[in-house]
Design an enzyme around this catalytic site. Structure first.
Site, PDB file in Angstrom:
ATOM      1  N   HIS A 192       7.930  21.915  11.538  1.00  0.00           N
ATOM      2  CA  HIS A 192       8.530  22.278  10.250  1.00  0.00           C
ATOM      3  C   HIS A 192       9.885  22.930  10.530  1.00  0.00           C
ATOM      4  O   HIS A 192       9.986  23.886  11.299  1.00  0.00           O
ATOM      5  CB  HIS A 192       7.607  23.233   9.498  1.00  0.00           C
TER       6      HIS A 192
ATOM      7  N   MET B 141       5.703  26.753  -2.249  1.00  0.00           N
ATOM      8  CA  MET B 141       6.139  27.954  -1.544  1.00  0.00           C
ATOM      9  C   MET B 141       5.176  29.093  -1.897  1.00  0.00           C
ATOM     10  O   MET B 141       5.000  29.432  -3.058  1.00  0.00           O
ATOM     11  CB  MET B 141       7.565  28.347  -1.944  1.00  0.00           C
TER      12      MET B 141
ATOM     13  N   SER C 220       5.549  32.729  11.704  1.00  0.00           N
ATOM     14  CA  SER C 220       5.351  33.934  12.510  1.00  0.00           C
ATOM     15  C   SER C 220       3.926  34.061  13.036  1.00  0.00           C
ATOM     16  O   SER C 220       3.724  34.562  14.141  1.00  0.00           O
ATOM     17  CB  SER C 220       5.765  35.180  11.726  1.00  0.00           C
TER      18      SER C 220
ATOM     19  N   GLY D 250      13.390  31.847   2.180  1.00  0.00           N
ATOM     20  CA  GLY D 250      14.540  32.529   2.777  1.00  0.00           C
ATOM     21  C   GLY D 250      14.202  33.240   4.072  1.00  0.00           C
ATOM     22  O   GLY D 250      15.060  33.385   4.927  1.00  0.00           O
TER      23      GLY D 250
ATOM     24  N   GLY E 192       7.694  35.533   7.901  1.00  0.00           N
ATOM     25  CA  GLY E 192       6.999  36.805   8.046  1.00  0.00           C
ATOM     26  C   GLY E 192       6.706  37.561   6.764  1.00  0.00           C
ATOM     27  O   GLY E 192       6.440  38.766   6.811  1.00  0.00           O
TER      28      GLY E 192
ATOM     29  N   HIS F 179      12.697  20.945   5.693  1.00  0.00           N
ATOM     30  CA  HIS F 179      12.637  21.651   4.405  1.00  0.00           C
ATOM     31  C   HIS F 179      14.028  22.182   4.090  1.00  0.00           C
ATOM     32  O   HIS F 179      14.487  23.128   4.733  1.00  0.00           O
ATOM     33  CB  HIS F 179      11.601  22.782   4.545  1.00  0.00           C
TER      34      HIS F 179
ATOM     35  N   ASP G 267       3.606  26.622   2.278  1.00  0.00           N
ATOM     36  CA  ASP G 267       4.628  27.178   3.171  1.00  0.00           C
ATOM     37  C   ASP G 267       4.867  28.660   2.872  1.00  0.00           C
ATOM     38  O   ASP G 267       5.398  29.011   1.821  1.00  0.00           O
ATOM     39  CB  ASP G 267       5.919  26.371   2.986  1.00  0.00           C
ATOM     40  N   GLY G 268       4.485  29.500   3.834  1.00  0.00           N
ATOM     41  CA  GLY G 268       4.775  30.927   3.747  1.00  0.00           C
ATOM     42  C   GLY G 268       3.525  31.790   3.819  1.00  0.00           C
ATOM     43  O   GLY G 268       2.608  31.642   3.027  1.00  0.00           O
ATOM     44  N   GLY G 269       3.506  32.660   4.816  1.00  0.00           N
ATOM     45  CA  GLY G 269       2.409  33.625   4.913  1.00  0.00           C
ATOM     46  C   GLY G 269       1.057  33.036   5.260  1.00  0.00           C
ATOM     47  O   GLY G 269       0.020  33.650   5.008  1.00  0.00           O
TER      48      GLY G 269
ATOM     49  N   SER H 157       6.434  26.395  12.035  1.00  0.00           N
ATOM     50  CA  SER H 157       7.817  26.521  11.571  1.00  0.00           C
ATOM     51  C   SER H 157       8.698  27.056  12.689  1.00  0.00           C
ATOM     52  O   SER H 157       8.540  28.198  13.138  1.00  0.00           O
ATOM     53  CB  SER H 157       7.891  27.458  10.368  1.00  0.00           C
TER      54      SER H 157
ATOM     55  N   ASP I 162      13.271  24.605   8.877  1.00  0.00           N
ATOM     56  CA  ASP I 162      13.824  25.252   7.684  1.00  0.00           C
ATOM     57  C   ASP I 162      15.342  25.312   7.748  1.00  0.00           C
ATOM     58  O   ASP I 162      15.908  25.999   8.595  1.00  0.00           O
ATOM     59  CB  ASP I 162      13.285  26.685   7.584  1.00  0.00           C
TER      60      ASP I 162
ATOM     61  N   MET J 140      16.503  24.200   2.087  1.00  0.00           N
ATOM     62  CA  MET J 140      16.711  25.282   1.115  1.00  0.00           C
ATOM     63  C   MET J 140      18.212  25.400   0.904  1.00  0.00           C
ATOM     64  O   MET J 140      18.847  26.374   1.307  1.00  0.00           O
ATOM     65  CB  MET J 140      16.091  26.580   1.645  1.00  0.00           C
TER      66      MET J 140
ATOM     67  N   MET K 119      18.593  26.541   5.782  1.00  0.00           N
ATOM     68  CA  MET K 119      19.004  27.462   4.710  1.00  0.00           C
ATOM     69  C   MET K 119      20.518  27.591   4.695  1.00  0.00           C
ATOM     70  O   MET K 119      21.140  27.698   5.756  1.00  0.00           O
ATOM     71  CB  MET K 119      18.408  28.843   4.953  1.00  0.00           C
TER      72      MET K 119
HETATM   73  C1  DX5 Z   1      10.464  30.382   4.308  1.00  0.00           C
HETATM   74  C2  DX5 Z   1      10.326  29.121   5.110  1.00  0.00           C
HETATM   75  C3  DX5 Z   1       9.037  29.031   5.832  1.00  0.00           C
HETATM   76  C4  DX5 Z   1       8.868  30.091   6.903  1.00  0.00           C
HETATM   77  C5  DX5 Z   1       7.407  30.376   7.037  1.00  0.00           C
HETATM   78  O1  DX5 Z   1      11.610  30.301   3.539  1.00  0.00           O
HETATM   79  O2  DX5 Z   1      10.385  27.993   4.255  1.00  0.00           O
HETATM   80  O3  DX5 Z   1       8.834  27.752   6.383  1.00  0.00           O
HETATM   81  O4  DX5 Z   1       9.399  29.683   8.134  1.00  0.00           O
HETATM   82  O5  DX5 Z   1       7.252  31.465   7.885  1.00  0.00           O
HETATM   83  P1  DX5 Z   1       5.929  32.345   7.897  1.00  0.00           P
HETATM   84  O6  DX5 Z   1       4.815  31.452   8.298  1.00  0.00           O
HETATM   85  O7  DX5 Z   1       6.257  33.409   8.890  1.00  0.00           O
HETATM   86  O8  DX5 Z   1       5.745  32.896   6.496  1.00  0.00           O
HETATM   87 ZN    ZN Z   2       9.774  26.009   5.091  1.00  0.00          ZN
END
Ligand code: DX5
Ligand code: ZN
Length: 219
Positions: A34, A138, A199, A143, A146, A67, A176-178, A9, A36, A69, A38
């Site tokens: 990827h 998700m 991250s 948003g 990390g 993606h 997606d996420g963590g 990402s 993002d 958002m 927003m």
């Molecule tokens: C969150 C994003 C993710 C984010 C993931 O809203 O959609 O794509 O960049 O970041 P990490 O891998 O740090 O959770």
């Molecule tokens: Zn994303």
């Protein structure tokens, strides 16, 4: 089972050295970028918009997995097609006419994805399973990068993989996420096809090696 795709990402990249980071991903074992987007309305954060995506696209040599958002994503489907998105993912929670949005994405030559917030049950997709190229689950509240991975995601992946099998559809399941080396293999095992990692990749000492190790874990 096919190899799991890895999509770093760009949100976690160093924006002052974006070309360097894009080149790193090009040369790595990563599969997609990827991206993002927003809007500060659908999610409580603003990332970056079209000029930055255009700059990324100038250097990226791998598919752009975008993606959105944002509220009312229909307004920008053509714009993202023109910017070179290969996959365009809209949020279930932001689309009153999801079926129409998915068709519009495909009519513009992109793969159509839908993302679900952590609280949105996968069962709500039952009637569009055949229209989907990708479902993004998700595993954090969208948003911010990390954040901590939400463990309930495993159950959602398994339920969605089961729905896919029952309906004989063939969309990809993206998480997606963590995502880290602690959960990548278990996510693949549960049925994930694409892992997004922000991250964990870009904040590591050696991002290229981190990408390689995530790929190794999901082979
Ligand atoms: C969150 C994003 C993710 C984010 C993931 O809203 O959609 O794509 O960049 O970041 P990490 O891998 O740090 O959770
Ligand atoms: Zn994303």
């Amino acid at each position: 089972m096919a190899q799991t795709l890895l999509a770093p990402s760009v949100l976690a990249a160093d924006f002052a050295n974006l070309q360097r980071d894009v080149t790193m991903v090009n040369k790595s074992q990563a599969d997609w970028f990827h991206i993002d987007i927003m809007d500060g309305v659908f999610v409580p954060n603003i990332s970056f918009g079209m000029p930055v995506l255009k700059a990324i696209g100038t250097h990226a040599e791998k598919p752009l997995d975008v993606h959105l958002m944002i509220v009312d994503p229909d307004r920008y489907i053509k714009t993202f097609a023109d910017l070179g998105a290969a996959v365009l993912t809209v949020h279930y929670e932001a689309c009153t006419h999801l079926h129409r949005s998915l068709q519009a994405i495909k009519q513009h030559g992109m793969k159509a994805g839908v993302a679900l917030n952590p609280h949105t049950p996968v069962e709500l997709l039952q009637d569009v399973l055949g229209d989907l190229d990708l479902v993004c689950l998700m595993s954090v509240n969208p948003g911010f990068g990390g954040q901590k991975f939400i463990e309930q995601t495993y159950d959602k992946v398994r339920r969605l993989a089961n729905m896919r099998e029952q309906s004989q559809s063939d969309f990809l399941i993206e998480i997606d996420g963590g995502v880290t080396s602690d959960n990548a293999a278990a996510l693949k095992e549960a049925g994930a096809d694409v892992l997004v990692a922000g991250s964990f990749v870009f904040r590591s000492q050696d991002p290229t090696q981190t990408i390689a190790s995530l790929k190794d874990l999901t082979r």
